[in-house]
Design an enzyme around this catalytic site. Structure first.
Site, PDB file in Angstrom:
ATOM      1  N   CYS A   1     -10.039  -5.128   0.718  1.00  0.00           N
ATOM      2  CA  CYS A   1     -11.750  -4.062   1.061  1.00  0.00           C
ATOM      3  C   CYS A   1     -12.481  -4.425  -0.015  1.00  0.00           C
ATOM      4  O   CYS A   1     -11.878  -4.500  -1.459  1.00  0.00           O
ATOM      5  CB  CYS A   1     -11.206  -2.227   1.121  1.00  0.00           C
ATOM      6  SG  CYS A   1     -10.456  -1.893  -1.001  1.00  0.00           S
TER       7      CYS A   1
ATOM      8  N   GLU B   1      -3.223  -4.257  -2.466  1.00  0.00           N
ATOM      9  CA  GLU B   1      -4.007  -5.731  -4.209  1.00  0.00           C
ATOM     10  C   GLU B   1      -3.638  -4.812  -5.457  1.00  0.00           C
ATOM     11  O   GLU B   1      -3.634  -5.266  -6.473  1.00  0.00           O
ATOM     12  CB  GLU B   1      -5.041  -6.294  -3.610  1.00  0.00           C
ATOM     13  CG  GLU B   1      -5.535  -6.284  -2.710  1.00  0.00           C
ATOM     14  CD  GLU B   1      -5.633  -5.646  -1.093  1.00  0.00           C
ATOM     15  OE1 GLU B   1      -4.822  -4.873  -0.976  1.00  0.00           O
ATOM     16  OE2 GLU B   1      -6.584  -6.164   0.185  1.00  0.00           O
TER      17      GLU B   1
ATOM     18  N   CYS C   1      -3.584   0.923  -2.512  1.00  0.00           N
ATOM     19  CA  CYS C   1      -3.891  -0.226  -1.476  1.00  0.00           C
ATOM     20  C   CYS C   1      -3.026  -1.489  -2.836  1.00  0.00           C
ATOM     21  O   CYS C   1      -2.672  -1.494  -2.975  1.00  0.00           O
ATOM     22  CB  CYS C   1      -5.577  -1.052  -1.905  1.00  0.00           C
ATOM     23  SG  CYS C   1      -6.162  -0.265  -0.722  1.00  0.00           S
TER      24      CYS C   1
ATOM     25  N   ASN D   1       1.001  -1.177  -0.176  1.00  0.00           N
ATOM     26  CA  ASN D   1      -0.096   0.338   0.006  1.00  0.00           C
ATOM     27  C   ASN D   1       0.843   1.355   0.269  1.00  0.00           C
ATOM     28  O   ASN D   1       1.743   1.338   1.025  1.00  0.00           O
ATOM     29  CB  ASN D   1      -1.206  -0.138   1.315  1.00  0.00           C
ATOM     30  CG  ASN D   1      -0.798  -0.350   2.881  1.00  0.00           C
ATOM     31  OD1 ASN D   1       0.739  -1.276   2.855  1.00  0.00           O
ATOM     32  ND2 ASN D   1      -0.829   0.310   3.621  1.00  0.00           N
ATOM     33  N   ILE D   2       0.583   2.027  -0.891  1.00  0.00           N
ATOM     34  CA  ILE D   2       0.868   3.293  -0.758  1.00  0.00           C
ATOM     35  C   ILE D   2       0.154   4.402  -0.416  1.00  0.00           C
ATOM     36  O   ILE D   2      -1.138   5.080  -0.903  1.00  0.00           O
ATOM     37  CB  ILE D   2       1.673   3.519  -2.812  1.00  0.00           C
ATOM     38  CG1 ILE D   2       2.280   2.012  -2.628  1.00  0.00           C
ATOM     39  CG2 ILE D   2       2.454   4.548  -2.826  1.00  0.00           C
ATOM     40  CD1 ILE D   2       2.873   2.288  -4.590  1.00  0.00           C
ATOM     41  N   GLU D   3       0.331   4.884   0.874  1.00  0.00           N
ATOM     42  CA  GLU D   3      -0.617   6.496   0.737  1.00  0.00           C
ATOM     43  C   GLU D   3       0.144   7.605   0.228  1.00  0.00           C
ATOM     44  O   GLU D   3       0.900   8.522  -0.034  1.00  0.00           O
ATOM     45  CB  GLU D   3      -0.755   6.116   2.503  1.00  0.00           C
ATOM     46  CG  GLU D   3      -0.801   4.917   2.684  1.00  0.00           C
ATOM     47  CD  GLU D   3      -1.585   4.689   4.162  1.00  0.00           C
ATOM     48  OE1 GLU D   3      -0.675   5.237   5.341  1.00  0.00           O
ATOM     49  OE2 GLU D   3      -2.195   3.600   4.850  1.00  0.00           O
TER      50      GLU D   3
ATOM     51  N   CYS E   1     -10.949  -2.708  -3.668  1.00  0.00           N
ATOM     52  CA  CYS E   1      -9.663  -3.865  -4.627  1.00  0.00           C
ATOM     53  C   CYS E   1     -10.567  -4.906  -4.385  1.00  0.00           C
ATOM     54  O   CYS E   1     -10.277  -5.868  -5.741  1.00  0.00           O
ATOM     55  CB  CYS E   1      -9.035  -4.834  -3.474  1.00  0.00           C
ATOM     56  SG  CYS E   1      -7.541  -2.921  -2.879  1.00  0.00           S
TER      57      CYS E   1
END
Ligand code: THU
Length: 135
Positions: free
Chosen positions: A90, A55, A53, A42-44, A93
Site C-alpha cells: 500500500c 511490511e 500492514c 498484518n495485525i488488525e 508502506c
C-alpha cells in the site's frame, strides 16, 4: 539471499496474521544488507485505523532492533491465506520503505516461492517525498 528463499519466508510469516475483520492475510520478509531477515504479518484492530500492514511490522521490528540498511522485501497475501494474486504494498508502506531505503531497494511480489516478480522502490514510488524536501 536468493529471492526465492525470501518469498518462502514471507509465505511462512503469513501464518501469524491477525485478520478477524478482512480475513486477508499478508506476510513480509525484509532482508537487511548484512543478510538478516525480519518477518512481519498484518495485525488488525476493531477500531480499524490502528491496524498495521505486514511490511510495516517487518520494518518496525527491524528498525527497533537497530537495523537501518535494507536490500529487499518479499510480500505475499491472500484471503484466508490463499495466495491467488500478487499483493503490492500500500502507499503508506511504500512511504515507510522510502524513509529507510534507497531507489534501488528491491520489492519482490510473490505468489509461490518460485513464482514472483520484482521492482525497485523508484519504480513503485517515483517522485517520493523525503527528508531532503523538508530541509
Ligand atoms: N495489507 C498489508 O498488510 N499490506 C499491504 O500492503 C496491503 C494491505 C493488509 C491490511 C489489512 O489488514 C488487509 O491487508 C486488508 O487490507
Amino acid at each position: 539471499m536468493e529471492h526465492k528463499k525470501l518469498v518462502k519466508s514471507a509465505i511462512q510469516a503469513m501464518a501469524g496474521a491477525y485478520v478477524p475483520y478482512s480475513g486477508f492475510k499478508v506476510g513480509a520478509a525484509l532482508l537487511t544488507k548484512s543478510g538478516k531477515v525480519y518477518t512481519g504479518c498484518n495485525i488488525e484492530n476493531a477500531a480499524f485505523s490502528p491496524s498495521n500492514c505486514a511490511e510495516r511490522t517487518a520494518f518496525f521490528k527491524a528498525v527497533s532492533e537497530g537495523e537501518k540498511e535494507f536490500a529487499a522485501i518479499a510480500i505475499v497475501g491472500g484471503l484466508e491465506g490463499k495466495i491467488k494474486e500478487y499483493c503490492p504494498p500500500c502507499g503508506v508502506c511504500r512511504q515507510v520503505m522510502s524513509e529507510f531505503c534507497a531507489d534501488d531497494f528491491i520489492i519482490i511480489l510473490g505468489k509461490e516461492d518460485d513464482e514472483y516478480k520484482s521492482y525497485t522502490l523508484a519504480e513503485l514510488l517515483p517522485l517520493r517525498f523525503s527528508e531532503k524536501d523538508i530541509r
